[in-house]
Scaffold this motif. Sequence first.
Motif, PDB file in Angstrom:
ATOM      1  N   PHE A  87       1.028  -1.317   0.039  1.00 11.72           N
ATOM      2  CA  PHE A  87       0.033   0.073   0.148  1.00 11.72           C
ATOM      3  C   PHE A  87       0.920   1.034   0.006  1.00 11.72           C
ATOM      4  CE2 PHE A  87      -4.306   1.671   1.926  1.00 11.72           C
ATOM      5  CZ  PHE A  87      -4.095   2.697   1.213  1.00 11.72           C
ATOM      6  N   PRO A  88       1.236   1.763  -1.252  1.00  8.09           N
ATOM      7  CA  PRO A  88       1.800   2.991  -1.006  1.00  8.09           C
ATOM      8  C   PRO A  88       1.416   4.163  -1.000  1.00  8.09           C
ATOM      9  CG  PRO A  88       1.523   2.147  -3.566  1.00  8.09           C
ATOM     10  CD  PRO A  88       0.754   1.407  -2.651  1.00  8.09           C
ATOM     11  N   VAL A  89       1.655   4.773   0.412  1.00  6.54           N
ATOM     12  CA  VAL A  89       0.778   5.987   0.737  1.00  6.54           C
ATOM     13  C   VAL A  89       2.017   7.085   0.576  1.00  6.54           C
ATOM     14  CG1 VAL A  89      -0.232   7.216   2.410  1.00  6.54           C
ATOM     15  CG2 VAL A  89      -0.150   4.861   2.394  1.00  6.54           C
ATOM     16  N   PRO A 110       0.861  -7.736  -5.259  1.00  5.63           N
ATOM     17  CA  PRO A 110      -0.279  -6.648  -5.518  1.00  5.63           C
ATOM     18  C   PRO A 110      -0.010  -5.458  -5.035  1.00  5.63           C
ATOM     19  CG  PRO A 110      -1.014  -8.677  -4.958  1.00  5.63           C
ATOM     20  CD  PRO A 110       0.269  -8.972  -4.558  1.00  5.63           C
ATOM     21  N   CYS A 111      -0.332  -4.144  -5.662  1.00  9.93           N
ATOM     22  CA  CYS A 111      -0.147  -3.032  -5.203  1.00  9.93           C
ATOM     23  C   CYS A 111      -1.239  -2.107  -5.247  1.00  9.93           C
ATOM     24  CB  CYS A 111       0.973  -2.310  -5.982  1.00  9.93           C
ATOM     25  SG  CYS A 111       1.479  -0.657  -5.474  1.00  9.93           S
ATOM     26  N   VAL A 218     -13.889  14.695  -7.033  1.00  9.58           N
ATOM     27  CA  VAL A 218     -14.643  13.335  -6.798  1.00  9.58           C
ATOM     28  C   VAL A 218     -13.848  12.222  -6.728  1.00  9.58           C
ATOM     29  CG1 VAL A 218     -16.564  11.776  -7.901  1.00  9.58           C
ATOM     30  CG2 VAL A 218     -16.280  14.226  -8.719  1.00  9.58           C
ATOM     31  N   ALA A 219     -14.093  11.199  -5.682  1.00  9.48           N
ATOM     32  CA  ALA A 219     -13.254  10.221  -5.144  1.00  9.48           C
ATOM     33  C   ALA A 219     -14.119   9.173  -6.097  1.00  9.48           C
ATOM     34  CB  ALA A 219     -13.553  10.003  -4.006  1.00  9.48           C
ATOM     35  N   ILE A 220     -12.910   8.259  -6.558  1.00 14.01           N
ATOM     36  CA  ILE A 220     -13.493   7.139  -7.505  1.00 14.01           C
ATOM     37  C   ILE A 220     -12.720   5.924  -6.756  1.00 14.01           C
ATOM     38  CG2 ILE A 220     -13.231   5.918  -9.843  1.00 14.01           C
ATOM     39  CD1 ILE A 220     -14.817   8.462  -9.781  1.00 14.01           C
ATOM     40  N   LEU A 221     -13.531   4.630  -6.818  1.00 18.46           N
ATOM     41  CA  LEU A 221     -12.963   3.656  -6.172  1.00 18.46           C
ATOM     42  C   LEU A 221     -13.481   2.444  -7.176  1.00 18.46           C
ATOM     43  CD1 LEU A 221     -11.910   2.355  -3.450  1.00 18.46           C
ATOM     44  CD2 LEU A 221     -14.215   2.140  -3.046  1.00 18.46           C
ATOM     45  N   GLY A 222     -12.608   1.527  -7.330  1.00 21.13           N
ATOM     46  CA  GLY A 222     -12.865   0.458  -8.375  1.00 21.13           C
ATOM     47  C   GLY A 222     -11.821   0.039  -9.461  1.00 21.13           C
ATOM     48  N   ASN A 223     -12.026  -1.117 -10.078  1.00 23.24           N
ATOM     49  CA  ASN A 223     -11.164  -1.475 -11.209  1.00 23.24           C
ATOM     50  C   ASN A 223     -12.010  -1.548 -12.387  1.00 23.24           C
ATOM     51  OD1 ASN A 223      -8.873  -1.910  -9.472  1.00 23.24           O
ATOM     52  ND2 ASN A 223      -9.387  -4.236  -9.180  1.00 23.24           N
ATOM     53  N   LEU A 333      -9.649  -1.237  -0.900  1.00 25.50           N
ATOM     54  CA  LEU A 333      -8.550  -0.931  -1.567  1.00 25.50           C
ATOM     55  C   LEU A 333      -7.562  -2.228  -1.830  1.00 25.50           C
ATOM     56  CD1 LEU A 333      -7.827   2.649  -0.582  1.00 25.50           C
ATOM     57  CD2 LEU A 333      -8.294   1.778  -2.995  1.00 25.50           C
ATOM     58  N   ILE A 334      -7.304  -3.133  -0.502  1.00 29.03           N
ATOM     59  CA  ILE A 334      -6.481  -4.001  -0.441  1.00 29.03           C
ATOM     60  C   ILE A 334      -6.836  -5.211  -1.255  1.00 29.03           C
ATOM     61  CG2 ILE A 334      -5.638  -5.957   1.130  1.00 29.03           C
ATOM     62  CD1 ILE A 334      -5.497  -3.800   3.251  1.00 29.03           C
ATOM     63  N   ASP A 335      -8.317  -5.322  -1.231  1.00 29.49           N
ATOM     64  CA  ASP A 335      -9.015  -6.409  -1.983  1.00 29.49           C
ATOM     65  C   ASP A 335      -9.037  -6.050  -3.375  1.00 29.49           C
ATOM     66  OD1 ASP A 335      -9.732  -7.719   0.372  1.00 29.49           O
ATOM     67  OD2 ASP A 335     -11.776  -7.026   0.315  1.00 29.49           O
ATOM     68  N   LEU A 336      -9.120  -4.746  -3.987  1.00 32.04           N
ATOM     69  CA  LEU A 336      -8.981  -4.474  -5.345  1.00 32.04           C
ATOM     70  C   LEU A 336      -7.719  -4.623  -5.670  1.00 32.04           C
ATOM     71  CD1 LEU A 336     -11.021  -1.188  -5.132  1.00 32.04           C
ATOM     72  CD2 LEU A 336     -11.779  -3.161  -6.470  1.00 32.04           C
ATOM     73  N   ALA A 337      -6.677  -4.519  -4.962  1.00 32.65           N
ATOM     74  CA  ALA A 337      -5.333  -4.536  -5.474  1.00 32.65           C
ATOM     75  C   ALA A 337      -5.002  -6.052  -5.845  1.00 32.65           C
ATOM     76  CB  ALA A 337      -4.239  -4.150  -4.398  1.00 32.65           C
ATOM     77  N   ILE A 338      -5.416  -7.056  -4.802  1.00 30.02           N
ATOM     78  CA  ILE A 338      -5.334  -8.574  -5.081  1.00 30.02           C
ATOM     79  C   ILE A 338      -6.185  -8.884  -6.236  1.00 30.02           C
ATOM     80  CG2 ILE A 338      -5.891 -10.664  -4.002  1.00 30.02           C
ATOM     81  CD1 ILE A 338      -5.451  -9.341  -1.282  1.00 30.02           C
ATOM     82  N   ASP A 339      -7.475  -8.314  -6.493  1.00 26.59           N
ATOM     83  CA  ASP A 339      -8.213  -8.948  -7.649  1.00 26.59           C
ATOM     84  C   ASP A 339      -7.489  -8.482  -8.996  1.00 26.59           C
ATOM     85  OD1 ASP A 339     -10.091  -9.922  -6.000  1.00 26.59           O
ATOM     86  OD2 ASP A 339     -11.363  -8.226  -6.334  1.00 26.59           O
ATOM     87  N   ARG A 340      -6.982  -7.205  -8.901  1.00 29.60           N
ATOM     88  CA  ARG A 340      -6.291  -6.594 -10.379  1.00 29.60           C
ATOM     89  C   ARG A 340      -4.971  -7.280 -10.547  1.00 29.60           C
ATOM     90  NH1 ARG A 340      -7.560  -2.472 -13.912  1.00 29.60           N
ATOM     91  NH2 ARG A 340      -5.565  -1.682 -14.739  1.00 29.60           N
TER      92      ARG A 340
END
Length: 343
Positions: A87-89, A110-111, A218-223, A333-340
Amino acid sequence: MKKKIAILFGGQSTEHEVSRASASSVLKNIDQTKYDIYPIGITKDGLWFEYTGEIDNIENGEWEKDEYFKRPEGQKVIFNKEVDVVFPVLHGLFGEDGTIQGMCKISNIPCVGAGVMSSSVCMDKIYTKYLLEKFNVKQADYVVINAHEYKENKGLLIERIEKELGYDVFIKPSNGGSSVGITKAHNKSELITGVEEALKYDRKVLVEKAINAREIEVAILGNDYPQASIPGEIIPAKEFYDYEAKYKSEASKLLIPAALSYDKLQIVKEEAIRIYRILDCAGMARIDFLVDKETEDVYLNEVNTIPGFTKISMYPKMWEASGKTYVMLIDELIDLAIDRNNG
């Protein structure tokens, strides 16, 4: 079994301090019953350390004074441990620009956030503009300046800007964030000073025609199926939302939802998702717009693939207003990184 999450903070960019504040907030909100956390601090000199001390010492910078780092075994690299997700902050160069993302890709880790191409394009304001012009995304008129051209043809470039854009204009380093190095020019003297200030941070400078506009985010979330948050509005304490107005002044105001009509809010959300998909973003992004105060035309301002996560940042605040708590947001966000990575 708990997933092992490496949270990177600090870094070598001009946004080092902002990154530390963002990471402190993430560390205070992540669900430690689900994850084993490895905070990895990167100094301005590029040294990497696993930090196990107090979280508050990350934000105030005291973490680098830990006696542990003075011993040879104190220096770590992320790949010395088995890590499930990075998780690069890290805001800005060497964190948000595709470099960390590429390192993770090569290592098959995963990142969180966008991939290499998307990160690098979105980091570069000029190339973001070049790409989105093909898709008729409305943007402010602009002129690009390169350092060597400015050195050789300063007078001609200043004349060109005055002829094509007039005043007022914004001057921005092409690769940068948190408004570092950005100025607004009302006349020729301020234009020259602003260009030379921006060239301290990048060899490419973007000069944009100023729009009498409201700043909408606007905040966007998702793949593959991104969602947009309720849009928010920035009312800066100064003439524009510079570094001081963002992080030092308590007079700046954040409105969620933005004070726009329902129809205009939907237009902004739809355009944000369209831009996100065009740029092949993943995980998260904050899309910033300018809405003309007179015509209500919507212009893209910029795309941030690692938006701020500080206690005052708009990205988590907009999602909270949309029904996702900070803890839920981090989980997704962690789940999305793994899915991607698996996809």
